[in-house]
Write an enzyme that holds these catalytic residues in place. Structure first.
Site, PDB file in Angstrom:
ATOM      1  N   TRP A 228     -26.315  -0.697 -10.659  1.00 43.11           N
ATOM      2  CA  TRP A 228     -26.591   0.681 -11.062  1.00 43.11           C
ATOM      3  C   TRP A 228     -26.139   1.674 -10.020  1.00 43.11           C
ATOM      4  O   TRP A 228     -25.604   2.726 -10.351  1.00 43.11           O
ATOM      5  CB  TRP A 228     -28.062   0.876 -11.444  1.00 43.11           C
ATOM      6  CG  TRP A 228     -28.347   0.208 -12.748  1.00 43.11           C
ATOM      7  CD1 TRP A 228     -29.186  -0.839 -12.976  1.00 43.11           C
ATOM      8  CD2 TRP A 228     -27.748   0.500 -14.029  1.00 43.11           C
ATOM      9  NE1 TRP A 228     -29.152  -1.206 -14.292  1.00 43.11           N
ATOM     10  CE2 TRP A 228     -28.286  -0.406 -14.967  1.00 43.11           C
ATOM     11  CE3 TRP A 228     -26.815   1.433 -14.470  1.00 43.11           C
ATOM     12  CZ2 TRP A 228     -27.916  -0.401 -16.323  1.00 43.11           C
ATOM     13  CZ3 TRP A 228     -26.451   1.450 -15.815  1.00 43.11           C
ATOM     14  CH2 TRP A 228     -27.002   0.534 -16.718  1.00 43.11           C
TER      15      TRP A 228
ATOM     16  N   LYS B 147     -37.418   2.133 -20.064  1.00 46.23           N
ATOM     17  CA  LYS B 147     -37.906   0.984 -19.316  1.00 46.23           C
ATOM     18  C   LYS B 147     -39.433   1.043 -19.234  1.00 46.23           C
ATOM     19  O   LYS B 147     -40.120   0.121 -19.614  1.00 46.23           O
ATOM     20  CB  LYS B 147     -37.326   0.943 -17.900  1.00 46.23           C
ATOM     21  CG  LYS B 147     -35.849   0.581 -17.676  1.00 46.23           C
ATOM     22  CD  LYS B 147     -34.902   0.773 -18.760  1.00 46.23           C
ATOM     23  CE  LYS B 147     -33.475   0.331 -18.614  1.00 46.23           C
ATOM     24  NZ  LYS B 147     -32.607   0.943 -17.643  1.00 46.23           N
TER      25      LYS B 147
ATOM     26  N   ASP C  12     -32.609   7.424  -8.547  1.00 46.61           N
ATOM     27  CA  ASP C  12     -32.606   6.924  -9.915  1.00 46.61           C
ATOM     28  C   ASP C  12     -33.799   5.975 -10.018  1.00 46.61           C
ATOM     29  O   ASP C  12     -33.766   4.870  -9.487  1.00 46.61           O
ATOM     30  CB  ASP C  12     -31.285   6.185 -10.194  1.00 46.61           C
ATOM     31  CG  ASP C  12     -31.254   5.518 -11.572  1.00 46.61           C
ATOM     32  OD1 ASP C  12     -32.261   5.610 -12.308  1.00 46.61           O
ATOM     33  OD2 ASP C  12     -30.219   4.907 -11.905  1.00 46.61           O
TER      34      ASP C  12
HETATM   35  C1  LIG Z   1     -31.169   1.298 -17.543  1.00 50.26           C
HETATM   36  C2  LIG Z   1     -30.715   1.954 -16.298  1.00 50.26           C
HETATM   37  C3  LIG Z   1     -29.693   2.914 -16.286  1.00 50.26           C
HETATM   38  C4  LIG Z   1     -28.905   3.306 -17.526  1.00 50.26           C
HETATM   39  O1  LIG Z   1     -29.638   4.021 -18.418  1.00 50.26           O
HETATM   40  P1  LIG Z   1     -28.952   4.633 -19.740  1.00 50.26           P
HETATM   41  O2  LIG Z   1     -30.104   5.086 -20.528  1.00 50.26           O
HETATM   42  O3  LIG Z   1     -28.180   3.535 -20.412  1.00 50.26           O
HETATM   43  O4  LIG Z   1     -28.082   5.751 -19.332  1.00 50.26           O
HETATM   44  C5  LIG Z   1     -29.363   3.494 -15.081  1.00 50.26           C
HETATM   45  N1  LIG Z   1     -30.017   3.175 -13.944  1.00 50.26           N
HETATM   46  C6  LIG Z   1     -30.979   2.247 -13.923  1.00 50.26           C
HETATM   47  C7  LIG Z   1     -31.660   1.929 -12.643  1.00 50.26           C
HETATM   48  C8  LIG Z   1     -31.365   1.606 -15.099  1.00 50.26           C
HETATM   49  O5  LIG Z   1     -32.353   0.693 -15.074  1.00 50.26           O
END
Ligand SMILES: *Cc1c(COP(=O)(O)O)cnc(C)c1O
Length: 360
Positions: free
Chosen positions: A102, A196, A172
């Site tokens: 990521w 999540k 993030d």
């Molecule tokens: C799932 C995830 C993403 C991507 O999310 P999207 O909704 O597909 O844009 C980015 N960063 C992390 C840490 C994630 O777990």
């Protein structure tokens, strides 16, 4: 009806009580005669739903008054672009810490908008560690320092908040937001997709210190301009109304569980069950360094990968789904977000022990 134990990395399991309540309210929300999905986002019913969700999230995370909380769209992958557009603020570039899939995606996208200094990378360890803060080569003129607090695919998580001086820290937190208390004041900006640990896909959370707003690149689309969204209570465009409603129910559920410290205790207990077993057997192993292990996403490998398919099939038959690891790392991954009950993790460990007895 049978519900499975769903170990999906995302979109992920939601608390059953939330789903039941949403089902009860599906056709008629609180006597309005409408589903939340059918409401005007400017009507008094939805304004109340939106305001309650915002105030609960502020309460859970103890968001300081000088931070804006935005309900946006575009997901964390969208934020990889919206962040530099809004936050470069005329500087040449930003610092990024590379801890896995990521953060690599964030870095690749940010390069379109400015100079990216990869201040530290865990590539040498095969992304099984978090580079210690002492090793970071930060640029004091950077627009911000970006981290991914939990690498959902590799299963490494920060168990410390890095000190980065006066440069705003950006995280993030897509896959560990609301899993534990966070000192928001240590961050310039926090973002994350909802699917999540918060609710349905489609909603993106941004929490940003207000003095960092108002210097977006002129080409930033209005819908993704943090300042414009903040000035319009996240309603510059039609927000993802139903996702915000479900998120509000989840926030209420977390509060009823005792808030984020209770969530953290619950998550530690679940993760310990799994990691203790992984460390006690030679049949399975965790690839991640002990002090960097994620409490949310637990990747593990079978000693003999020829057994992977039988393992997954047996798990499915026992009502445990989505345990296959990400294609980039292989093996297995159990995602055990807030909504995964401890019974689910107990069932998984019991299944793993049984599988080991039969194949070990
Ligand atoms: C799932 C995830 C993403 C991507 O999310 P999207 O909704 O597909 O844009 C980015 N960063 C992390 C840490 C994630 O777990």
């Amino acid at each position: 009806m049978t519900r499975v134990f769903n170990f999906s990395a995302g979109p992920a399991a939601l608390p059953e009580t939330v789903l039941r309540r949403a089902a009860d309210e599906m056709l008629d929300w609180h006597g309005s005669g409408m589903s939340v999905m059918e409401m005007s986002h400017r009507g008094k019913e939805f304004i109340a739903i939106h305001a309650e969700a915002e105030s609960l999230l502020r309460e859970l995370l103890a968001v300081p008054a000088n931070y804006k909380l935005l309900f946006m769209q575009g997901g964390a992958i969208g934020e990889n672009a919206f962040l530099p557009m809004n936050m470069m603020r005329g500087r040449a570039g930003a610092d990024y810490i590379d801890t896995g899939e990521w953060s690599k995606k964030s870095i690749k996208e940010a390069k379109k908008y400015g100079k990216v200094n990869v201040a530290a990378s865990a590539a040498d360890s095969g992304y099984t560690t978090i580079p210690p803060r002492e090793s970071w080569k930060l640029d004091p003129d950077a627009a911000y320092v970006h981290i991914c607090s939990n690498e959902t695919i590799g299963g490494v998580e920060y168990h410390f908040t890095p000190e980065v001086g006066n440069v705003p820290l950006v995280a993030d937190m897509s896959s560990d937001i609301l899993s534990r208390p966070v000192d928001v004041s240590k961050y310039g900006l926090i973002y994350g997709g909802a699917q999540k640990n918060i609710g349905p896909a489609g909603l993106t959370i941004v929490i940003v210190r207000d003095d960092l707003l108002g210097q977006a690149h002129p080409l930033t689309p209005d819908a993704f301009n943090y300042k414009l969204q903040a000035d319009n209570d996240s309603m510059l465009n039609t927000p993802p109304t139903y996702a915000i409603y479900i998120a509000g129910l989840v926030f209420n559920w977390i509060k009823a569980q005792g808030g984020l410290s209770a969530m953290a205790a619950h998550n530690r207990a679940k993760a310990a069950l799994l990691y203790d077993y992984l460390d006690a057997t030679a049949f399975y192993r965790s690839p991640v360094a002990r002090d960097c292990r994620s409490l949310m996403n637990v990747p593990f490998k079978l000693k003999d990968e020829a057994l992977d398919e039988a393992f997954l099939k047996g798990a499915q038959a026992a009502g445990m789904v989505q345990l296959k690891g990400h294609r980039s790392v292989g093996g297995m991954r159990a995602s055990i977000y807030n909504a995964m009950p401890i019974e689910g993790v107990r069932a998984l460990v019991a299944y793993m022990q049984d599988f080991e007895r039969r194949h070990g």
